[in-house]
Enzyme design. Structure first.
Site, mmCIF file in Angstrom:
data_model
loop_
_atom_site.group_PDB
_atom_site.id
_atom_site.type_symbol
_atom_site.label_atom_id
_atom_site.label_comp_id
_atom_site.label_asym_id
_atom_site.label_seq_id
_atom_site.Cartn_x
_atom_site.Cartn_y
_atom_site.Cartn_z
ATOM 1 N N ASP A 1 -10.702 -1.701 0.877
ATOM 2 C CA ASP A 1 -9.761 -1.311 -0.154
ATOM 3 C C ASP A 1 -9.473 0.185 0.005
ATOM 4 O OD1 ASP A 1 -8.564 -2.474 -2.808
ATOM 5 O OD2 ASP A 1 -9.248 -0.458 -3.314
ATOM 6 N N GLU B 1 -3.113 -3.035 -1.235
ATOM 7 C CA GLU B 1 -3.886 -2.069 -0.461
ATOM 8 C C GLU B 1 -5.202 -2.666 0.006
ATOM 9 O OE1 GLU B 1 -4.970 -1.046 -4.805
ATOM 10 O OE2 GLU B 1 -3.354 -2.032 -3.717
ATOM 11 N N ASP C 1 3.619 3.242 1.838
ATOM 12 C CA ASP C 1 3.773 2.315 2.971
ATOM 13 C C ASP C 1 3.233 2.928 4.261
ATOM 14 O OD1 ASP C 1 4.897 0.449 1.322
ATOM 15 O OD2 ASP C 1 6.962 0.743 2.005
ATOM 16 N N ASN D 1 0.891 6.411 -4.471
ATOM 17 C CA ASN D 1 2.218 5.963 -4.896
ATOM 18 C C ASN D 1 2.764 6.806 -6.039
ATOM 19 O OD1 ASN D 1 2.706 3.892 -3.074
ATOM 20 N ND2 ASN D 1 1.680 2.351 -4.321
#
Length: 242
Positions: A92, A135, A109, A100
């Site tokens: 993770d 993610e 991205d 973000n």
């Protein structure tokens, strides 16, 4: 303006579906197909290309969740038959929401693609790295002895930690991941859900202990759960799962 005809000949559904298939292949970068259009070789290439697209994550090119779950089922069966060790790693990206929120989804991205590239660089051809969520990533490592599990997981974590994302003139962003791992029970007919749950528990431990670390089960599981006993003997008693 001339009048429209009262009716049009029905479109050929097969032709429309083939056109859509060719559009999907072109969008994925497969412009040239072998053989003459309509030939057996050409049609087989279309089928192979569609199968490949359906099993790949569009952003990273890694296996997607569907392909991962199919591979997990196969590996559970293989371990039950052969007794060879197999390691499942769950990864993770740490504090991905902050990326973000502070830098936007385009940079997000970039981070996801960078992690995917590191995974692809660190594993063997026989291993299967996959993106299974936003993610979240996973790696299935067949025939990975317990003596090497921690080394493999740490190599992946360190490779990602060394990665730097650059955007524009000023942004230099580091990445870290938390990694959890568990071995499939050997010679036992287990389930993908039980295996994944045990790897997830180790991932949660890695995150709760500060992130940017690897946590693997200390030893491969030798105890057989009630559910696995039921699978082993072909029946599960009502009280076994309480």
């Amino acid at each position: 303006m001339s009048a429209l005809p009262e009716s049009l000949p029905p479109a050929d559904p097969a032709a429309l579906q083939l056109d859509r298939a060719l559009q999907l292949l072109q969008q994925s970068g497969r412009d040239a197909l072998p053989g003459a259009p309509g030939s057996a070789a050409w049609l087989q290439a279309v089928i192979d290309g569609l199968c490949e697209i359906s099993s790949r994550d569009a952003l990273t090119g890694l296996s997607n969740r569907r392909a991962f779950e199919a591979a997990l089922n196969r590996e559970i069966d293989r371990v039950a038959r052969s007794g060879e060790p197999a390691l499942l790693l769950m990864l993770d990206i740490d504090h991905f929401k902050r990326v973000n929120d502070h830098h936007g989804h385009i940079v997000g991205d970039q981070v996801i693609r960078a992690v995917a590239e590191c995974l692809a660089e660190c594993v063997r051809p026989m291993d299967l790295p996959a993106r299974i969520g936003g993610e979240e990533f996973a790696v299935i490592l067949p025939n990975c002895p317990p003596a090497f599990g921690q080394t493999v997981a740490e190599r992946i974590r360190q490779r990602i930690e060394q990665k730097v994302i650059t955007a524009g003139l000023s942004l230099r962003l580091g990445i870290t991941v938390s990694v959890g791992g568990a071995y499939a029970p050997q010679w036992v007919r287990s389930t993908p859900a039980l295996w994944t749950e045990r790897a997830d528990l180790q991932l949660y431990r890695a995150k709760s202990e500060g992130r940017n670390r690897t946590c693997l089960e200390p030893t491969p599981v030798s105890n057989v759960s009630a559910e696995e006993k039921g699978l082993l003997f072909g029946t599960t008693m009502p009280g076994d799962l309480e």
